[in-house]
Design an enzyme around this catalytic site. Structure first.
Site, PDB file in Angstrom:
ATOM      1  N   GLU A 117      -5.787   5.339  -5.593  1.00  0.00           N
ATOM      2  CA  GLU A 117      -6.301   5.411  -7.567  1.00  0.00           C
ATOM      3  C   GLU A 117      -7.543   5.314  -6.957  1.00  0.00           C
ATOM      4  O   GLU A 117      -8.630   5.254  -7.194  1.00  0.00           O
ATOM      5  CB  GLU A 117      -5.371   5.774  -7.959  1.00  0.00           C
ATOM      6  CG  GLU A 117      -4.115   7.240  -7.728  1.00  0.00           C
ATOM      7  CD  GLU A 117      -3.588   7.620  -9.069  1.00  0.00           C
ATOM      8  OE1 GLU A 117      -4.480   8.480  -9.907  1.00  0.00           O
ATOM      9  OE2 GLU A 117      -1.716   7.820  -8.761  1.00  0.00           O
TER      10      GLU A 117
ATOM     11  N   GLU B 248       3.279  -0.158 -14.533  1.00  0.00           N
ATOM     12  CA  GLU B 248       3.256   1.775 -14.972  1.00  0.00           C
ATOM     13  C   GLU B 248       4.402   2.669 -15.622  1.00  0.00           C
ATOM     14  O   GLU B 248       4.682   2.887 -16.324  1.00  0.00           O
ATOM     15  CB  GLU B 248       3.002   2.768 -14.122  1.00  0.00           C
ATOM     16  CG  GLU B 248       2.729   3.695 -14.095  1.00  0.00           C
ATOM     17  CD  GLU B 248       2.588   4.670 -12.719  1.00  0.00           C
ATOM     18  OE1 GLU B 248       2.865   4.186 -11.575  1.00  0.00           O
ATOM     19  OE2 GLU B 248       1.345   5.578 -12.631  1.00  0.00           O
TER      20      GLU B 248
HETATM   21  C1  BGC Z   1      -2.093   6.991 -12.983  1.00  0.00           C
HETATM   22  C2  BGC Z   1      -2.247   7.548 -14.673  1.00  0.00           C
HETATM   23  C3  BGC Z   1      -3.083   8.962 -15.093  1.00  0.00           C
HETATM   24  C4  BGC Z   1      -2.192   9.713 -14.830  1.00  0.00           C
HETATM   25  C5  BGC Z   1      -2.487  11.073 -15.440  1.00  0.00           C
HETATM   26  C6  BGC Z   1      -1.867   9.148 -12.708  1.00  0.00           C
HETATM   27  O1  BGC Z   1      -1.820   9.079 -11.999  1.00  0.00           O
HETATM   28  O2  BGC Z   1      -2.433   6.603 -12.925  1.00  0.00           O
HETATM   29  O3  BGC Z   1      -1.812   6.811 -15.410  1.00  0.00           O
HETATM   30  O4  BGC Z   1      -3.447   9.037 -16.898  1.00  0.00           O
HETATM   31  O5  BGC Z   1      -1.498   9.809 -13.320  1.00  0.00           O
HETATM   32  O6  BGC Z   1      -1.548  11.477 -16.106  1.00  0.00           O
END
Ligand code: BGC
Length: 727
Positions: A339, A608
């Site tokens: 990401e 997270e």
């Molecule tokens: C990310 C998040 C992001 C989310 C959207 C994820 O894959 O790592 O931090 O805000 O997707 O809900």
């Protein structure tokens, strides 16, 4: 910019980095030489074999289809009589993989550079050496390079000619660099080397970070170093990389055998605390040197916070490192897996904490411009990420994410007193509000049935469910009101007539209350719903909602269950409304879910998930489990603004006037915090001892502070140092 130079490419693209080269002779004595350059890809310029700048990952990440930053470098000291200019160019954001869908080449199919070296001679003559078809292209020793997968550097590889450069047209706008430089910031030695039960040779750097490992090693020609990266070990103490998902995060180095060789990647970084050496030159481990290099955008450190509780200090440390790891030109969700994207919601949630920790004014202003540029193509809507990459439909248009368009400029204005950010972002703010207004159900001032992320990763909606229990329509309409309210304030600051939006704001607030509350309480009965209503001032009877929230927290064993949306507001919602003790109970809670749970698990950055690793030592999931995700680090702002009590006020932004309203709790023992503001350094400290609290404040010259202490003591003071002792 670069009006005479041409964009050039190799005749065909290759996986590794390529070098665009030309030679020139300085005809006379040189007074000054300036290089201006940029790339589609990432580039590093060399003159006569010397790297001309310490900056990394140029040209940074912008909405490349629309604009690319040009770097201007003084290269006078590099110029000799005969000169060779090389622009080494790798894949980076423009050509490498971006996003979890696995695809690459989002912005271009072939790496390209454009540059101009301007030489000013002592006698006043000028000469320009520009990129064009007369340049040549060569392969390099970087034989493979990708942000997610890592880099392969082969010291045995001889450069191969790829022929003459090809001139190409590109419609993107060239702009002077707006963001901060990206640089190597810190060097960290390993704290431990060990062999795991599975037999992997692992080095631990003691800190989860973003950057890369530099290695000095000697060996035989053709011997290899293969190095993988991980944030965490599994419960058996083995190297754990499943949470990197498809990102290989592997660097491979091939030795030339020529004495001590130094390797580090040029066009990639990793998010890691540990490395595993899958291959290593025989017998070389003892003499090899390993150094982790922390890389992030230049940001002047402004905030400090220390208190008498070591676990809270570790939490603060973790949130600062969350920022270091994720502020590499754009604010990213995480620095390790496939990401590393500019998720708008995460940035919105963390923006205030970030702006107190470091001076991020320039950093956010650049990113917000890219957000605004991409927003234009969406008719005002703001996607989940900025700059937008991948198929546009992959990221949602979600409340709390898109609201970054309004909330971030407001925070930057409030923190640094910078009106220009409101001028620059005004249309973007309006675009977002108008987008919601257009889709808001039947003109009823409610945002219903949107495709939102909801209270992302909240713990109140059952095992393994990403989206929390708080009604998404509730969240969307509350943010619609909140952002419209901020937009009204922002418009007034820069002298706009905001009456239309004031009316709109009133209508949304009314519609919200009718639809989503009953008897003054949120119909949807969650911690997040109550916290949002309190923070966003959507309550008729604040105390009633606050008491309800307190009850919900107690019912949950004095634990939170909020996600990305509710968490930043939770402690304020309690401490501002008569439940300070409970706010501190949550802060000090060690049972999961809580901030200190991950601290007790040895975290060095913010996780997270509240339960990234559960109490049995198992990973929450492989799919979505970053250990360096700053969102929950948003508690940092509460530490500065409530525990230490340093608060900007809206009518004198940039801390020209501010509040000092610390809320002591004896469990913290003491707090000592400071913020270097644009108006000088503020310090707020308190020490609890034998039933007394001693306060110490520093108020910068030419500012004014309203000191508000528990028990209703209130005093307005000018610049100076103050000590107060209270029962
Ligand atoms: C990310 C998040 C992001 C989310 C959207 C994820 O894959 O790592 O931090 O805000 O997707 O809900």
């Amino acid at each position: 910019m670069l009006t005479n130079a041409r964009w050039i490419q190799a005749q065909s693209d290759c996986a590794g980095a390529v070098s665009f080269e030309t030679s020139f002779v300085a005809k006379k004595a040189v007074r000054k030489a300036t290089l201006q350059a940029t790339a589609m890809g990432l580039y590093e310029p060399y003159i006569n074999g010397q790297r001309v700048t310490m900056n990394r990952f140029m040209p940074g990440w912008t909405s490349y289809r629309h604009r690319v930053q040009v770097q201007t470098m003084d290269v006078t000291a590099c110029i000799k009589q005969e000169n060779r200019i090389c622009l080494l160019c790798g894949n980076g954001w423009a050509l490498g993989r971006i996003g979890w869908k696995g695809d690459d080449k989002h912005y271009a199919s072939n790496k390209a550079v454009i540059a101009c070296l301007t030489v000013e001679y002592e006698d006043g003559d000028r000469e320009e050496i520009i990129t064009d078809h007369r340049w040549s292209v060569f392969t390099s020793q970087i034989v493979a390079s990708d942000l997610y997968d890592g880099e392969t550097v082969d010291h045995c590889a001889e450069p191969e000619g790829l022929g003459a450069a090809v001139e190409v047209e590109m419609s993107t706008l060239l702009i002077p660099q707006e963001g901060e430089d990206i640089r190597e910031q810190e060097r960290i030695a390993p704290v431990r080397r060990f062999v795991t039960p599975a037999g992997e040779t692992v080095l631990d750097f003691g800190q989860n970070l973003a950057g890369y490992v530099e290695i000095r090693v000697s060996g035989k020609r053709g011997e290899r170093v293969v190095m993988r990266h991980a944030e965490i070990l599994d419960k058996n103490g083995n190297f754990y990389t499943e949470n990197m998902r498809s990102a290989l995060t592997t660097n491979t180095y091939i030795l030339s055998g020529d004495g001590v060789e130094c390797f580090k990647p040029t066009f990639t970084w990793q998010g890691f605390r540990y490395i595993a050496l899958d291959e290593f030159p025989e017998g070389a481990l003892e003499s090899a040197e390993f150094t982790a290099i922390v890389v992030h955008s230049e940001m002047k450190r402004t905030g400090r916070f220390v208190c008498g509780d070591e676990k809270i200090n570790q939490l603060y440390h973790n949130l600062v490192w969350g920022q270091k790891g994720n502020f590499i030109d754009v604010p990213t969700d995480c620095p390790q897996r496939d990401e590393r994207l500019g998720w708008t919601g995460d940035a919105q949630v963390f923006c205030q904490t970030a702006a107190l920790n470091f001076d991020v004014r320039k950093f956010f202003k650049k990113w917000l411009k890219d957000l605004a540029i991409d927003q234009k193509e969406e008719n005002g809507a703001v996607r989940g990420i900025a700059p937008v990459v991948m198929d546009r439909s992959i990221t949602r248009i979600s409340a709390a994410w898109g609201d970054a368009a309004v909330i971030c400029p407001w925070v930057i204005y409030l923190t640094y007193g910078d009106k220009q950010v409101l001028v620059d972002q005004f249309d973007s703010m309006r675009g977002w509000i108008e987008y919601i207004r257009r889709i808001a159900d039947g003109g009823e001032f409610l945002w219903l049935n949107g495709d939102h992320y909801g209270d992302w990763l909240a713990m109140d909606n059952g095992e393994g469910v990403y989206e929390g229990a708080t009604d998404k329509d509730f969240i969307a309409t509350a943010f619609y009101a909140y952002s419209t309210g901020l937009f009204v304030k922002a418009g007034k600051v820069i002298g706009r007539d905001m009456s239309e939006y004031e009316e709109l704001y009133q209508s949304i607030v009314k519609a919200f209350a009718e639809r989503f509350t009953s008897d003054g309480l949120p119909v949807c009965h969650t911690q997040t719903a109550c916290a949002m209503m309190l923070y966003m001032e959507l309550c008729e009877d604040r105390q009633k909602v606050a008491d309800e929230l307190a009850e919900l927290v107690r019912e949950n064993g004095c634990r939170l269950n909020t996600g990305f949306v509710g968490t930043p507001y939770l402690l304020y919602a309690l401490s501002e409304n008569g439940h300070t003790d409970l706010a501190y109970d949550l802060l000090f809670q060690e049972k999961f879910p809580s901030w200190l749970y991950s601290v007790n698990q040895g975290a060095t950055t913010i996780w997270e998930h509240w339960d990234g690793v559960n109490d049995k030592g198992e990973m929450w999931s492989k799919a979505m489990n970053s250990f360096n995700h700053y969102a929950y680090g948003a508690v940092g702002e509460w530490l500065y603004r409530t525990a230490a009590g340093i608060r900007a006020v809206e009518d004198a932004p940039g801390f020209k006037r501010f509040e000092l309203c610390p809320v002591p709790d004896k469990r913290l023992g003491f707090v000592d915090a400071s913020i270097k503001t644009v108006n000088g350094e503020i310090r707020s400290a308190w020490f609890a001892q034998e039933g007394m609290v001693r306060y110490e404040f520093t108020v910068p010259e030419n500012t004014e502070a309203i000191i508000k202490l528990p028990g209703g003591v209130e005093n307005t003071v000018g610049g100076g140092r103050y000590v107060m002792i209270m029962k």
